[in-house]
Every structure is written in C-alpha cells, then in structure tokens.
Design a protein around this motif. Structure first.
Motif, PDB file in Angstrom:
ATOM      1  N   GLY B  86       0.820  -1.219   0.000  1.00  0.00           N
ATOM      2  CA  GLY B  86       0.000   0.000   0.000  1.00  0.00           C
ATOM      3  C   GLY B  86       0.849   1.262   0.000  1.00  0.00           C
ATOM      4  N   ARG B  90       0.802   4.408  -2.661  1.00  0.00           N
ATOM      5  CA  ARG B  90       0.616   5.801  -2.277  1.00  0.00           C
ATOM      6  C   ARG B  90       1.808   6.662  -2.642  1.00  0.00           C
ATOM      7  NH1 ARG B  90      -1.716   8.357   3.250  1.00  0.00           N
ATOM      8  NH2 ARG B  90      -3.444   7.056   2.593  1.00  0.00           N
ATOM      9  N   LYS B 191       5.902  -8.092  12.899  1.00  0.00           N
ATOM     10  CA  LYS B 191       5.282  -8.027  14.232  1.00  0.00           C
ATOM     11  C   LYS B 191       5.127  -6.573  14.685  1.00  0.00           C
ATOM     12  CE  LYS B 191       5.517 -10.672  18.531  1.00  0.00           C
ATOM     13  NZ  LYS B 191       6.207 -11.832  19.130  1.00  0.00           N
ATOM     14  N   LEU B 194       2.327  -4.892  12.663  1.00  0.00           N
ATOM     15  CA  LEU B 194       0.998  -5.331  13.105  1.00  0.00           C
ATOM     16  C   LEU B 194       0.667  -4.703  14.458  1.00  0.00           C
ATOM     17  CD1 LEU B 194       1.000  -9.118  12.079  1.00  0.00           C
ATOM     18  CD2 LEU B 194      -0.379  -7.281  11.059  1.00  0.00           C
ATOM     19  N   ALA B 195       1.670  -4.624  15.330  1.00  0.00           N
ATOM     20  CA  ALA B 195       1.443  -4.012  16.653  1.00  0.00           C
ATOM     21  C   ALA B 195       1.010  -2.557  16.495  1.00  0.00           C
ATOM     22  CB  ALA B 195       2.708  -4.108  17.496  1.00  0.00           C
ATOM     23  N   LEU B 198      -2.528  -2.251  15.709  1.00  0.00           N
ATOM     24  CA  LEU B 198      -3.391  -2.504  16.875  1.00  0.00           C
ATOM     25  C   LEU B 198      -3.352  -1.338  17.860  1.00  0.00           C
ATOM     26  CD1 LEU B 198      -2.647  -6.296  17.459  1.00  0.00           C
ATOM     27  CD2 LEU B 198      -4.845  -5.281  16.814  1.00  0.00           C
ATOM     28  N   GLU B 199      -2.210  -0.626  17.891  1.00  0.00           N
ATOM     29  CA  GLU B 199      -2.083   0.507  18.814  1.00  0.00           C
ATOM     30  C   GLU B 199      -2.868   1.719  18.349  1.00  0.00           C
ATOM     31  OE1 GLU B 199      -0.916   0.933  21.752  1.00  0.00           O
ATOM     32  OE2 GLU B 199      -0.192  -1.138  21.880  1.00  0.00           O
ATOM     33  N   ASP B 202      -6.441   4.843  14.070  1.00  0.00           N
ATOM     34  CA  ASP B 202      -6.549   5.176  12.641  1.00  0.00           C
ATOM     35  C   ASP B 202      -5.960   4.070  11.759  1.00  0.00           C
ATOM     36  OD1 ASP B 202      -3.961   5.758  13.571  1.00  0.00           O
ATOM     37  OD2 ASP B 202      -3.611   7.172  11.935  1.00  0.00           O
ATOM     38  N   HIS B 204      -6.616   0.634  12.731  1.00  0.00           N
ATOM     39  CA  HIS B 204      -7.359  -0.599  13.020  1.00  0.00           C
ATOM     40  C   HIS B 204      -7.954  -1.232  11.764  1.00  0.00           C
ATOM     41  CE1 HIS B 204      -8.095   0.334  17.586  1.00  0.00           C
ATOM     42  NE2 HIS B 204      -6.910  -0.176  17.343  1.00  0.00           N
ATOM     43  N   TRP B 205      -8.431  -0.384  10.856  1.00  0.00           N
ATOM     44  CA  TRP B 205      -9.086  -0.913   9.650  1.00  0.00           C
ATOM     45  C   TRP B 205      -8.131  -1.729   8.773  1.00  0.00           C
ATOM     46  CZ3 TRP B 205      -7.812   0.457   4.572  1.00  0.00           C
ATOM     47  CH2 TRP B 205      -6.909   1.529   4.447  1.00  0.00           C
ATOM     48  N   LYS B 206      -6.835  -1.519   8.974  1.00  0.00           N
ATOM     49  CA  LYS B 206      -5.863  -2.277   8.171  1.00  0.00           C
ATOM     50  C   LYS B 206      -5.556  -3.639   8.782  1.00  0.00           C
ATOM     51  CE  LYS B 206      -3.332   1.640   6.214  1.00  0.00           C
ATOM     52  NZ  LYS B 206      -2.010   2.231   6.000  1.00  0.00           N
ATOM     53  N   TYR B 207      -6.040  -3.837   9.997  1.00  0.00           N
ATOM     54  CA  TYR B 207      -5.726  -5.077  10.691  1.00  0.00           C
ATOM     55  C   TYR B 207      -6.804  -6.120  10.471  1.00  0.00           C
ATOM     56  CZ  TYR B 207      -4.527  -8.341  14.375  1.00  0.00           C
ATOM     57  OH  TYR B 207      -4.193  -9.479  15.050  1.00  0.00           O
ATOM     58  N   PRO B 209      -7.676 -10.121  11.875  1.00  0.00           N
ATOM     59  CA  PRO B 209      -7.215 -11.221  12.746  1.00  0.00           C
ATOM     60  C   PRO B 209      -6.580 -12.361  11.946  1.00  0.00           C
ATOM     61  CG  PRO B 209      -9.348 -10.434  13.489  1.00  0.00           C
ATOM     62  CD  PRO B 209      -9.058  -9.712  12.196  1.00  0.00           C
ATOM     63  N   ILE B 212      -2.637 -12.965  11.748  1.00  0.00           N
ATOM     64  CA  ILE B 212      -1.857 -13.785  12.687  1.00  0.00           C
ATOM     65  C   ILE B 212      -1.771 -15.231  12.169  1.00  0.00           C
ATOM     66  CG2 ILE B 212      -1.662 -14.613  15.075  1.00  0.00           C
ATOM     67  CD1 ILE B 212      -1.489 -11.744  15.241  1.00  0.00           C
TER      68      ILE B 212
END
Lengths: 286, 286
Positions: B86, B90, B191, B194-195, B198-199, B202, B204-207, B209, B212
């Motif tokens: 991505g 961009r 890792k 991905l962390a 999750l943190e 703005d 979250h939508w890219k994560y 589940p 994993i």
C-alpha cells in the motif's frame, strides 16, 4: 501573505460557487475568484496545506468501505476543451492515495457502448463503496455534445434532463455523495491554451482539430450548459460553477469542495471489528 | 549528502534486485539495500528528484495510448501483510497523474469471480493501452495463498506455474511491459507493523485477525514464494525481490524499477497526427 489563508474565504466556496437557477452563464467573469479575497500565493499555500486533511478524509472513506460502509464520493467534472479538467485530476485528485480512486474519462462512445443506453457505461464506472470516483465528462454530455451536434432529435434529448435527475437521485440514495463541477474559461483563454498545445511538441497529443469546431459552436454550447445547469442542479447533486481562467483558483476551489464533501460524511475512523486487546495478546504470542 | 545521489547506485537496481533462480529466499537480509551505497536522506532526495521524470515518462505513455499506441505497463506487487504494498501505491504510484493509472487490489475472490477461472478477473483488470496498471496482489496468489491453505489439490495448483508464464507471455506480446515486485519484511518487522495497527485507532481498519494465521504459516509461505520466484521469473516478466524493512529503500527501489521500465519503452512525445501550421492558422482565424 495572510497568516491563516483559510480566512480569505469571505464566502464559503460551496456557497459562492453553487449554481443558482436562472443565473446568466454568459455573464460569468472567467477571471474572478468567487468567495476568495486572497491572492494567488495565498491560494497556493492553502491548497498545499489542505493536502494532508484531504488525504486523511479520503483514507477514512476508504477505511469505511473496507469495513462494510456503503458511502462513496463521485466528483463529476464537466467543461469544454482546455477548461482544465485534466489539471484538476492531476493536482487535486493527485493529492490522495491512488488506491482509493476510480477515475474514468468519457469520450466518444465505443462501438460496444453504443449498443447500450447512454447510462450503461456510466453505471459501470460508478465508484464502489469507499472509493472516490472521478468522471472526466459524464452522463451530462447527453444534453451537451449530443444536443449541440444534433446527434438525437430534440424530443429525445429533452427527455434526458429528467432521466439524469432520476439517475442521480438513485445513485445518491445508494450512498454516493455527488459533487458536480463545471469549469469555464473565456474564449480568449481557450485560444491561448490551444495555441500552447500547438506550440509545444509535448502538448500536441492533447490537441484535436475538432477543438476548433467546438470553439466555433461556443454560443450553442453555452446555451446547452445554461439549460443543463438550470435543470440538473438538484438538492442531492448540485452543480458548482468554477471560473477557471486562473488555474490556481480552480484547483483550490475544487479542493475545497471535495474536502467539504468528505467532511460532511462525518466518518472518522471506523471502530475495530475485533477485540483489540485479545489481538494484542495473540500477536505477542505469535 | 552526496551531490548526485543517483551515483549511489553502485549496481543498477534492475540488476541488483532481479531474482536469480535458486537463490535462497530464507537468507535474504530484509534490512539490506541492494545496490545502494547511500543513506536514507540520500535515498529520499533521489526519490523526490525522480518525481518529475517519472511523471513525464508516464505522461508520454498515456499520450501514446491516446494517439494509437498499444504499449502499457503493469506493475505487479506481491508480498505478505505489512510488506508495504500500500505504501508503494501511495508514495510511488502517487507521483504520477491518476488519470493514467488503473489500480486494482485482488482480495478473496467474490462470488461472481469464483464462478470463473482465476485469470478471469485478472484479464478484466489488465491495463488498457497507455495506462499504468497496478496490481496489489495478483494471479500469483494462485500458487501462494491457494497452495499454503490447500484450497486446491496439489496436482491442480502445480499446473498454474506454466499457466502463469503462458498468460504473462501473452500479455507481454500484446504490448504490456510487466514489472513484478515482491516485497519482503522480516518476521520481527512484521510483528512491529501489526502491533502499530493494533495501537493506533486510525490503523485498526488495516488489521485483520487472519493476519496472525498467515504469520503462523510464514515458513510455508516462504516455500511457496521461493518456488513462485524460481518458476515464474521469466525473460518477459522477471521478478524483482525487494528487502522492505526500510520503507524508504523499498519505495526508492520500486521508483527506479518503474522509471527504468518506462525509459526502456523509449517513447518520447508522439508526433502530431495533424498539420501543425495549418491548425495554427485555423486557430488564429477562430
């Protein structure tokens, strides 16, 4: 230069540029900067300052599309040759992530497109949820080039006004916010821009001998544009008329209209569709 | 900083990154900068300096497409989650005119797509003449996710290597220059990325589940990638393998590969298809 160039909008652009039925299009001052009290340098500064916000708002739209949202935005650009539609795409749409853009230019219909109704190719190009759709010319050509060149009898094309409005009402109801922009340059400015395309070998490809024919029919086009604006500027899909002799103003104005449209969706970032803490634990253990 | 950062390429990127069959993918140093002897600041400076040339080359491609040319370019991006596909779209594709870009992301096939062969949706998304096509994931997933998750029996997916090569040979023969880029980050870097998703609300939508689960199958994916690289890197559609722990390097490298590909078409500006002097006279009289 002003400290906060945003304040140089004395009237918000969405108000200053929104078409008011019955306004005389032939009286438009193509070099004016409606609503804007600043100079070019201020305008360029505001345009640059807007880039991160516009990119963020577009990303929020995209994020919602990826997480089940049904909203999208469609920017419709109309204007005769040299009005600056391409420059808007490059300089305004170019500020956002290409991943979230669906751009489509509509030229003379292809053989396949001609076998369908004129809205067929339009429907196929509508933005999917989360996308910013950009139409360079559009379904409105059916009451512009078709009318001026008498490609359909009067009783046929006159029906299109209602069809266009019904179509846009349907598109809006499906979740697409429509922003329609018509760009106009003066006959003199058009002449200069065409001359530049003839002077510069890197611009020859943008020139079409047919442009002169269109130019000779300018009065007929203005009549067609006037009626298009009067009859297809609706509550769900209003027209914004942008004087475009000053490229910096046209680009700033469309940036503001687009930013305002995206803001009005009031999306923010979508909430997580998973348990954030649980995922953090899974990730830590992975 | 170096005066001319271009000279910091000690080996041209198209040579330093081109996949050599049999190279051990598991031995890749994900933080390395193959071919490049400079630092990050030099790399960012060269990336910025490349923008006008890349934009010009893309415009020449587009101009030829508009005047009858049949060439196009297809940038294929492969990589596991967080590899930076991505960001390439961009920051690299974002340097050119959105008007000339056809971007398509390939996720899990839709119900309609599943009713066709796996190349159906790929063919539908191939760039038209003059366009820069960008695939975020691609037909190659048929020997990656399909293989790892055993979505097809072995004897079925093993046939795809030849099909992929035949398909790409056909696409190349039709005038499309194919540039295939595979991005790889280390397990630790993945890792961290991905962390971060999750943190930050703005992000979250890219994560997902499912990320994993993919992470837990990293060794199987590397086996699949290794064979994909070894078997589908061909003369007409070579793979370039880009270590992507350093985002600035990955973006610079892809910019260089794309610029080099466009240069190799040797297009220049198309000649006028009309009599320039005659048109100047017509315009003056209009």
């Amino acid at each position: 230069m002003a400290k906060n160039p945003e304040k140089l909008w004395k009237t918000p652009p969405e108000e200053a540029l929104r078409w008011v039925r019955g306004t005389d299009l032939t009286a438009l001052d193509h070099s004016s900067t409606p609503g804007w009290a600043g100079k070019r340098a201020d305008g360029e500064r505001l345009l640059a300052a807007r880039a991160p916000e516009l990119a963020d708002l577009q990303e929020q739209l995209f994020a919602h599309g990826r997480t089940g949202g049904d909203r999208s935005v469609l920017l419709v650009l109309q204007g005769l040759d040299t009005a600056g539609k391409g420059g808007i795409v490059r300089h305004v749409v170019g500020m956002v992530d290409p991943q979230g853009v669906q751009h489509r230019g509509f030229g003379v219909p292809t053989a396949e497109e001609q076998q369908h109704g004129y809205l067929w190719r339009i429907r196929n190009a509508l933005p999917r949820p989360g996308y910013l759709g950009v139409f360079d010319r559009s379904h409105h050509e059916q009451v512009l080039v078709v009318r001026v060149n008498r490609l359909e009898p009067v009783k046929t094309w006159r029906k299109h006004f209602r069809e266009l409005n019904d179509f846009e009402a349907e598109v809006a109801a499906s979740g697409t916010l429509i922003v329609k922009v018509a760009l106009f340059v003066s006959a003199d400015e058009q002449k200069e821009r065409l001359a530049e395309r003839l002077e510069r070998p890197d611009k020859h490809w943008k020139y079409d001998p047919g442009d002169i024919d269109v130019r000779s029919k300018l009065p007929e086009y203005l009549v067609a544009y006037q009626e298009m604006l009067d009859r297809t500027s609706t509550a769900v899909a209003p027209w914004y008329v942008v004087p475009a002799n000053r490229k910096w103003y046209a680009r700033l104005a469309v940036t503001e209209l687009l930013t305002d449209a995206l803001r009005s969706l009031d999306l923010g970032w979508p909430a997580a569709t998973f348990d954030v803490e649980a995922e953090k634990a899974r990730l830590a253990a992975s």
